[in-house]
Design an enzyme around this catalytic site. Structure first.
Site, mmCIF file in Angstrom:
data_model
loop_
_atom_site.group_PDB
_atom_site.id
_atom_site.type_symbol
_atom_site.label_atom_id
_atom_site.label_comp_id
_atom_site.label_asym_id
_atom_site.label_seq_id
_atom_site.Cartn_x
_atom_site.Cartn_y
_atom_site.Cartn_z
ATOM 1 N N CYS A 244 0.810 -1.235 0.000
ATOM 2 C CA CYS A 244 0.000 0.000 0.000
ATOM 3 C C CYS A 244 0.836 1.274 0.000
ATOM 4 O O CYS A 244 0.342 2.343 -0.343
ATOM 5 C CB CYS A 244 -0.927 0.022 1.210
ATOM 6 N N HIS B 55 -3.862 6.917 1.377
ATOM 7 C CA HIS B 55 -4.107 5.617 0.752
ATOM 8 C C HIS B 55 -5.536 5.208 1.102
ATOM 9 O O HIS B 55 -5.960 5.306 2.253
ATOM 10 C CB HIS B 55 -3.092 4.603 1.287
ATOM 11 N N ASN C 14 -10.247 -0.934 -2.083
ATOM 12 C CA ASN C 14 -8.841 -0.670 -1.772
ATOM 13 C C ASN C 14 -7.991 -1.216 -2.923
ATOM 14 O O ASN C 14 -7.928 -2.422 -3.128
ATOM 15 C CB ASN C 14 -8.522 -1.372 -0.442
#
Ligand code: ACO
Length: 326
Positions: free
Chosen positions: A113, A253, A283
Site C-alpha cells: 500500500c 491511501h 482498496n
C-alpha cells in the site's frame, strides 16, 4: 536547483463493477456490513487474463497527454505492485514491452500500500540528481484474481479492487514541486498482513502453494494505521513548516473510509480535506493514491499550485508521506 514535480497524472479502472450486493453470491455478508466497516459500495474487477501491466497502459497514456509529452521522452519506469503477473520478472518489464519503450531502465517495487509514495521518493531522487529527466511512476494492481471466494475469505475479499494510476515526474528549475517524502517500516508486524506463498523458504515445494490468499489481522491493522497515518502527516507538515489548515488537500491511501475518518478526527481536520474514492473502487493498494490524485485533478478537488499531502500505510508494516506543491 532542480525540483521534481508531478507533470501529469492518469488512471484507469476496468469496466466491470462488482457491488456489495454481488458479494452476497460468494459470501455470507451484507451491503450494510461492508459499507459500515469500510465505506466501500462497489469495486472494479478485471476480466480473466488481464494483468497490472495491461491496466497501466491507458493510465500511462492519460498521464502522458496530461503532461503534454510523447512516450519516447520517458527515460525510466518505476512500477509499484503487490500483484505482479509473474513471480519474476517484474510487471514493469511486461509494461515496457507492451508500450514499446525501447531499452530504458525499469524498476519494480514491492511495497504494497505504500508502493506509490516509496516510488515517488525514488522518482524525486532520480530527476533531482539529473540521472533521468522524465520518470513514469506506475502503480497498478490486479487483486481480484487472488481473492478467496469461499466464506473464509470474506473479511479480506470485500475490501480489495483492481486499478492503475500513473504520474510523470519531471524536474523544473523555477518552482517547487515534490518537497519531501518520509518513509518508514516496522517488520515486527510483517505477518499481520501478508500473503505467505509462493515462498522461497518452502522450496522445493514451491508449486504446492497453500497460503496464497491474504491473511489480515484487521484489528491490528486498524490500530497501527490510525497511529501511523497522523504521525507521518505531522512529519510531512513539520518538515516543511506547514500548518495543517493551510494544506489544500490530503490524499490518504484508500485503505478504509473508517480509518481515514478517524485520522481526520485525530488531526482535528474536517473530513472534506481528505479525498476519498474508496466507495467506488475499494482498496486498490499501491494504485489507490495515484488513482485518487488523477481523479481529484479532474473533478476540480486538486488544482495546480495546491499544497497536497499524501499518506500511506500498509503491509510490512510500512508507512510513508509526502508534501507536494501540485
Ligand atoms: N460480512 C459479514 N460479516 C463478516 C465479514 C463480512 N464480509 N467479515 C467478517 N465478518 C464477521 C466476522 O466473522 C465476525 O463474526 P463473529 O462475531 O460471529 O465471529 C464479525 O463479523 C466481526 O469480525 P471482526 O474480524 O471482529 O470484525 P471487525 O469489527 O474487527 O472488522 C475489519 C473487521 C473491517 C477488517 C476491521 O478490523 C477493520 O476495519 N480493519 C482495518 C483493516 C483494513 O481496512 N484493511 C485494509 C487493507 S490493509 C491496508 O490497506 C492498510
Amino acid at each position: 536547483m532542480r525540483n521534481a514535480y508531478i507533470a501529469g497524472t492518469g488512471y484507469y479502472v476496468p469496466p466491470k463493477v462488482v457491488t456489495n450486493q454481488d458479494m452476497m453470491q460468494w459470501y455470507d455478508t451484507t451491503d450494510e456490513w461492508i459499507t459500515e466497516r469500510s465505506g466501500i459500495r462497489e469495486r472494479r474487477w478485471v476480466e480473466a487474463g488481464t494483468g497490472p501491466s495491461d491496466l497501466a497502459i491507458p493510465a500511462f497514456n492519460m498521464a502522458l497527454e496530461d503532461a503534454g509529452m510523447e512516450k519516447d521522452e520517458i527515460d525510466f519506469v518505476i512500477f509499484a505492485t503487490l500483484s505482479p503477473e509473474a513471480w519474476f520478472p517484474g510487471s514493469g518489464c511486461f509494461f515496457q514491452e507492451k508500450m514499446n519503450l525501447g531499452t530504458i531502465g525499469v524498476l519494480d517495487i514491492r511495497q504494497q500500500c505504500t508502493g506509490f509514495v516509496y516510488g515517488l521518493s525514488l522518482a524525486k531522487l532520480f530527476v533531482e540528481s539529473g540521472q533521468y529527466k522524465n520518470v513514469a511512476l506506475v502503480a497498478a494492481e490486479v487483486q481480484s484474481t487472488s481473492i478467496d471466494l469461499s466464506n473464509e475469505g470474506r473479511t479480506v475479499g470485500v475490501l480489495f479492487g483492481d486499478g492503475a494510476g500513473v504520474v510523470i515526474v519531471r524536474a523544473r528549475e523555477d518552482e517547487p514541486g515534490i518537497l519531501s517524502t518520509h518513509l518508514h517500516a516496522d517488520g515486527r508486524f510483517a505477518k499481520e498482513l501478508w500473503v505467505p506463498e509462493p515462498s522461497s523458504t518452502h522450496y522445493p515445494k514451491v508449486t504446492d502453494v497453500n497460503n496464497l490468499h491474504c491473511y489480515m489481522n484487521g484489528r491490528e491493522v486498524f490500530k497501527h494505521a490510525v497511529t501511523r497515518f497522523p504521525e507521518v502527516i505531522n512529519e510531512a507538515l513539520d518538515a516543511n513548516g506547514w500548518n495543517k489548515d493551510e494544506v489544500d488537500l490530503y490524499i490518504p491511501h484508500q485503505a478504509n473510509l473508517r480509518i481515514s475518518q478517524m485520522v481526520a478526527k485525530i488531526l482535528g481536520l474536517p473530513e472534506e480535506k481528505f479525498y476519498h474514492n474508496i466507495q467506488k473502487y475499494g482498496n486498490t493498494t499501491a494504485a489507490s493514491i495515484a488513482i485518487a490524485m488523477a481523479e481529484a485533478q479532474r473533478d476540480g478537488s486538486l488544482k495546480k499550485g495546491d499544497k497536497l499531502v499524501l499518506a500511506a500505510f500498509g503491509a510490512g508494516f510500512t508507512w510513508a508521506g509526502a508534501a507536494i506543491i501540485f
